[in-house]
Motif scaffolding. Sequence first.
Motif, PDB file in Angstrom:
ATOM      1  N   GLY A 315       0.790  -1.223   0.000  1.00 14.32           N
ATOM      2  CA  GLY A 315       0.000   0.000   0.000  1.00 14.32           C
ATOM      3  C   GLY A 315       0.822   1.273   0.000  1.00 14.32           C
ATOM      4  N   GLY A 316       2.123   1.186   0.251  1.00 13.04           N
ATOM      5  CA  GLY A 316       2.986   2.361   0.275  1.00 13.04           C
ATOM      6  C   GLY A 316       4.431   1.969   0.075  1.00 13.04           C
ATOM      7  N   TYR A 317       5.233   2.931  -0.369  1.00 14.23           N
ATOM      8  CA  TYR A 317       6.641   2.667  -0.681  1.00 14.23           C
ATOM      9  C   TYR A 317       7.505   3.810  -0.151  1.00 14.23           C
ATOM     10  CZ  TYR A 317       4.428  -0.500  -4.021  1.00 14.23           C
ATOM     11  OH  TYR A 317       3.651  -1.470  -4.590  1.00 14.23           O
ATOM     12  N   PRO A 318       8.622   3.491   0.490  1.00 18.76           N
ATOM     13  CA  PRO A 318       9.556   4.546   0.903  1.00 18.76           C
ATOM     14  C   PRO A 318      10.186   5.218  -0.320  1.00 18.76           C
ATOM     15  CG  PRO A 318       9.981   2.479   2.086  1.00 18.76           C
ATOM     16  CD  PRO A 318       9.043   2.161   0.970  1.00 18.76           C
ATOM     17  N   VAL A 319      10.370   6.516  -0.222  1.00 19.38           N
ATOM     18  CA  VAL A 319      10.984   7.293  -1.300  1.00 19.38           C
ATOM     19  C   VAL A 319      12.385   7.701  -0.841  1.00 19.38           C
ATOM     20  CG1 VAL A 319      10.793   9.309  -2.791  1.00 19.38           C
ATOM     21  CG2 VAL A 319       8.726   8.132  -2.014  1.00 19.38           C
ATOM     22  N   VAL A 320      13.380   7.453  -1.697  1.00 19.54           N
ATOM     23  CA  VAL A 320      14.776   7.762  -1.370  1.00 19.54           C
ATOM     24  C   VAL A 320      15.329   8.748  -2.385  1.00 19.54           C
ATOM     25  CG1 VAL A 320      15.163   5.537  -0.242  1.00 19.54           C
ATOM     26  CG2 VAL A 320      15.613   5.775  -2.692  1.00 19.54           C
ATOM     27  N   GLN A 321      16.380   9.422  -1.963  1.00 18.46           N
ATOM     28  CA  GLN A 321      17.064  10.387  -2.836  1.00 18.46           C
ATOM     29  C   GLN A 321      18.560  10.242  -2.633  1.00 18.46           C
ATOM     30  OE1 GLN A 321      16.092  14.494  -2.091  1.00 18.46           O
ATOM     31  NE2 GLN A 321      16.662  15.137  -4.160  1.00 18.46           N
ATOM     32  N   GLN A 322      19.291  10.252  -3.736  1.00 18.85           N
ATOM     33  CA  GLN A 322      20.745  10.084  -3.668  1.00 18.85           C
ATOM     34  C   GLN A 322      21.407  11.414  -3.341  1.00 18.85           C
ATOM     35  OE1 GLN A 322      22.421   8.340  -7.170  1.00 18.85           O
ATOM     36  NE2 GLN A 322      24.360   7.839  -6.194  1.00 18.85           N
ATOM     37  N   ILE A 323      22.323  11.396  -2.364  1.00 17.93           N
ATOM     38  CA  ILE A 323      23.043  12.608  -1.970  1.00 17.93           C
ATOM     39  C   ILE A 323      24.452  12.569  -2.530  1.00 17.93           C
ATOM     40  CG2 ILE A 323      21.619  12.959   0.077  1.00 17.93           C
ATOM     41  CD1 ILE A 323      23.733  11.615   1.739  1.00 17.93           C
ATOM     42  N   GLU A 324      25.263  13.530  -2.134  1.00 21.08           N
ATOM     43  CA  GLU A 324      26.579  13.713  -2.750  1.00 21.08           C
ATOM     44  C   GLU A 324      27.506  12.524  -2.524  1.00 21.08           C
ATOM     45  OE1 GLU A 324      28.112  17.317  -1.239  1.00 21.08           O
ATOM     46  OE2 GLU A 324      26.660  18.601  -2.279  1.00 21.08           O
ATOM     47  N   ASN A 325      27.487  11.919  -1.351  1.00 21.75           N
ATOM     48  CA  ASN A 325      28.389  10.805  -1.085  1.00 21.75           C
ATOM     49  C   ASN A 325      27.912   9.480  -1.674  1.00 21.75           C
ATOM     50  OD1 ASN A 325      26.229  10.264   0.543  1.00 21.75           O
ATOM     51  ND2 ASN A 325      27.367  10.303   2.474  1.00 21.75           N
ATOM     52  N   GLY A 326      26.809   9.491  -2.409  1.00 24.19           N
ATOM     53  CA  GLY A 326      26.319   8.284  -3.062  1.00 24.19           C
ATOM     54  C   GLY A 326      25.281   7.515  -2.271  1.00 24.19           C
ATOM     55  N   ASN A 327      25.058   7.871  -1.026  1.00 27.70           N
ATOM     56  CA  ASN A 327      24.055   7.181  -0.215  1.00 27.70           C
ATOM     57  C   ASN A 327      22.650   7.597  -0.631  1.00 27.70           C
ATOM     58  OD1 ASN A 327      25.977   5.796   1.261  1.00 27.70           O
ATOM     59  ND2 ASN A 327      26.096   7.388   2.844  1.00 27.70           N
ATOM     60  N   GLU A 328      21.724   6.644  -0.574  1.00 31.26           N
ATOM     61  CA  GLU A 328      20.319   6.917  -0.858  1.00 31.26           C
ATOM     62  C   GLU A 328      19.584   7.038   0.464  1.00 31.26           C
ATOM     63  OE1 GLU A 328      18.975   3.781  -3.363  1.00 31.26           O
ATOM     64  OE2 GLU A 328      19.867   4.642  -5.178  1.00 31.26           O
ATOM     65  N   VAL A 329      19.203   8.252   0.819  1.00 30.22           N
ATOM     66  CA  VAL A 329      18.607   8.529   2.127  1.00 30.22           C
ATOM     67  C   VAL A 329      17.092   8.594   1.992  1.00 30.22           C
ATOM     68  CG1 VAL A 329      20.651   9.724   2.960  1.00 30.22           C
ATOM     69  CG2 VAL A 329      18.854  11.024   1.809  1.00 30.22           C
ATOM     70  N   PHE A 330      16.424   8.358   3.091  1.00 31.33           N
ATOM     71  CA  PHE A 330      14.968   8.365   3.144  1.00 31.33           C
ATOM     72  C   PHE A 330      14.463   9.806   3.196  1.00 31.33           C
ATOM     73  CE2 PHE A 330      11.211   8.473   6.006  1.00 31.33           C
ATOM     74  CZ  PHE A 330      10.306   7.838   5.165  1.00 31.33           C
ATOM     75  N   VAL A 331      13.493  10.130   2.304  1.00 30.10           N
ATOM     76  CA  VAL A 331      12.953  11.482   2.259  1.00 30.10           C
ATOM     77  C   VAL A 331      11.439  11.525   2.438  1.00 30.10           C
ATOM     78  CG1 VAL A 331      14.824  12.408   0.837  1.00 30.10           C
ATOM     79  CG2 VAL A 331      12.811  11.384  -0.269  1.00 30.10           C
ATOM     80  N   GLY A 332      10.756  10.399   2.353  1.00 27.58           N
ATOM     81  CA  GLY A 332       9.307  10.424   2.512  1.00 27.58           C
ATOM     82  C   GLY A 332       8.673   9.107   2.114  1.00 27.58           C
ATOM     83  N   LEU A 333       7.351   9.121   2.022  1.00 23.15           N
ATOM     84  CA  LEU A 333       6.585   7.924   1.703  1.00 23.15           C
ATOM     85  C   LEU A 333       5.536   8.283   0.667  1.00 23.15           C
ATOM     86  CD1 LEU A 333       6.435   4.937   2.912  1.00 23.15           C
ATOM     87  CD2 LEU A 333       4.399   5.731   4.113  1.00 23.15           C
ATOM     88  N   VAL A 334       5.330   7.404  -0.311  1.00 19.92           N
ATOM     89  CA  VAL A 334       4.310   7.600  -1.329  1.00 19.92           C
ATOM     90  C   VAL A 334       3.393   6.382  -1.319  1.00 19.92           C
ATOM     91  CG1 VAL A 334       5.734   6.593  -3.168  1.00 19.92           C
ATOM     92  CG2 VAL A 334       3.882   8.187  -3.748  1.00 19.92           C
ATOM     93  N   SER A 335       2.101   6.629  -1.433  1.00 22.02           N
ATOM     94  CA  SER A 335       1.138   5.537  -1.398  1.00 22.02           C
ATOM     95  C   SER A 335       0.961   4.927  -2.781  1.00 22.02           C
ATOM     96  CB  SER A 335      -0.209   6.030  -0.871  1.00 22.02           C
ATOM     97  OG  SER A 335      -0.787   6.953  -1.777  1.00 22.02           O
ATOM     98  N   ARG A 336       0.456   3.725  -2.804  1.00 23.77           N
ATOM     99  CA  ARG A 336       0.188   3.036  -4.069  1.00 23.77           C
ATOM    100  C   ARG A 336      -0.880   3.774  -4.871  1.00 23.77           C
ATOM    101  NH1 ARG A 336       0.977  -2.310  -5.573  1.00 23.77           N
ATOM    102  NH2 ARG A 336      -0.361  -3.019  -7.294  1.00 23.77           N
ATOM    103  N   HIS A 337      -1.863   4.290  -4.166  1.00 24.55           N
ATOM    104  CA  HIS A 337      -2.940   5.036  -4.819  1.00 24.55           C
ATOM    105  C   HIS A 337      -2.389   6.261  -5.546  1.00 24.55           C
ATOM    106  CE1 HIS A 337      -6.800   6.849  -5.536  1.00 24.55           C
ATOM    107  NE2 HIS A 337      -6.559   7.863  -4.729  1.00 24.55           N
ATOM    108  N   THR A 338      -1.441   6.943  -4.924  1.00 26.09           N
ATOM    109  CA  THR A 338      -0.845   8.126  -5.557  1.00 26.09           C
ATOM    110  C   THR A 338      -0.098   7.751  -6.825  1.00 26.09           C
ATOM    111  OG1 THR A 338      -0.626   9.195  -3.399  1.00 26.09           O
ATOM    112  CG2 THR A 338       0.727  10.056  -5.186  1.00 26.09           C
ATOM    113  N   LEU A 339       0.677   6.679  -6.787  1.00 26.05           N
ATOM    114  CA  LEU A 339       1.420   6.251  -7.982  1.00 26.05           C
ATOM    115  C   LEU A 339       0.479   5.852  -9.106  1.00 26.05           C
ATOM    116  CD1 LEU A 339       4.288   4.133  -6.351  1.00 26.05           C
ATOM    117  CD2 LEU A 339       4.414   6.468  -7.236  1.00 26.05           C
ATOM    118  N   GLN A 340      -0.635   5.200  -8.762  1.00 27.19           N
ATOM    119  CA  GLN A 340      -1.581   4.805  -9.800  1.00 27.19           C
ATOM    120  C   GLN A 340      -2.210   6.010 -10.474  1.00 27.19           C
ATOM    121  OE1 GLN A 340      -3.998   2.272  -7.301  1.00 27.19           O
ATOM    122  NE2 GLN A 340      -3.210   0.418  -8.279  1.00 27.19           N
TER     123      GLN A 340
END
Length: 499
Positions: A315-340
């Motif tokens: 029903g939901g998926y964590p959203v990540v974003q890549q920063i300068e050192n290459g790590n993918e950090v957690f920035v929020g959550l998106v629901s399945r309904h929103t993606l559809q």
Amino acid sequence: MVEPILIIVIFVTITVFLPKAFRCTPFECGYPNPTVSSRCLTDSLDPLHTERTVYHYTCPQGVKRRGTEVSNVSVTDCCSNNTQFCFSVTNGSFSEVATLMFTTGEDAIKHLFSRQTQKEFSVGPLVTFLVIYFVLSCWCAGTHIASGLVVPMLLIGALYGRIIGIAMVEAFGVYSPTEEDRYWVWIDPGAFALIGAASFFGGVSRLTVSLTVIMVELTNDVQFLLPVMVAVMVAKWTGDFITHPIYHALLEMKCIPFLDAEPVIIRKDHDRSSAGVVNLELYRAKNAMSAPAKVVHVHETVATVANLLLTSSHGGYPVVQQIENGNEVFVGLVSRHTLQILLTHADMFKSCEDLTSGGEEPEELAVDLRQLVFSADGLVCLSDDMLETYTQEQRYQTLFLDIGPYLNQSAPCVQATFSLHRTYILFRTLGLRHLVVVDSMNRVAGIITRKDLMGFSLEERLHSYENERRKEHLNMKSDGSRVTASVEMGEVGSEGLDF
């Protein structure tokens, strides 16, 4: 719809033919004057009577006639003058089972609650109706249609309460309110039916104060407050000792992940000395999470998002974003309904050049946020065939979705080393559907849902975790014993050389 129709057919068939298995019961009441017939249908001469609303079924209804208590008064004068000596006598009879089954549940409860009607029902019909009604009520409560539980619970409790009341009357006798000794007047089958209904209702639903108030208001007699309170509390304690309430059982039957106020996990070990309630403060959130979690990036290709929706049902998926050192950090959550909904708007697909060119954010979003929250039209438009098209066509491999404006940046997360007990309380108190678990670098380590915090899931995962710890401990002990043995052998060898 087959199951409800089958229940109706069975109950109607039993209702029509079961009363024939029991003999008719004559109308009975007591009179101070022994010369008057005891078979009558009236409540005007003595408090102990039979109700007028009973069902005759196929039983003889009797012949009513006018009579007088004094022989020198004629029937005509008696009826015309409407004196107190006029009364109706009948040798009619009625069916006890039909009185309970040929009516609604509310009227049957009123019959069972009726006071000073000791002769209206006997034990045999009550036991038979109790068994049949209990089985059919349990069956009906488990069907996929709306069926009330309040009236069946009151009726079942009133049935066995009436049976106990009849046994008490047989043991201690009948005490009429007209007698001088009124202390035992409460020994009445109707009173015991009321107490039995309260006890069964309380044992099944585990209601206490509210149920006591309701039952006292039904009687409009505050003298029943104490016995009703005792019956409800004893029934609740007994039910809590045996199993959980019926509404909890229905939640389990429908596979609804309901979380209790406090997690109670029982350790089931072969060693009885170590069995007991598990203290979840000794465990961490990482011991209950599902890992690895399926994540999406802030800028994700259309093909990847479509494939994610096809291959998973979360029903939901964590959203990540890549920063300068290459790590993918957690920035929020998106629901399945929103993606559809986002995938149904092709005008939102962007190329890589559009994303790298930057620019100011638009004042109006391509998709209204209110549509994401309140509308479900996007679910109808997006089919599996469309998702297959997004995953197979090459051009969607280079088109991106900008999820940033539509993700939930306020989604809570906990560290992997966070207390499992506090994780449970946090999840239940906030009413969450998803709780992301991150490591010390804010990278997604896993995700926790309601099913992960259910009792059976926690037992399985904590049991696996304890087995792994036990194996590691045994391996460390075996390694330590080998080292110790090697040292001892070395010491013995050196001592031998000295000799």
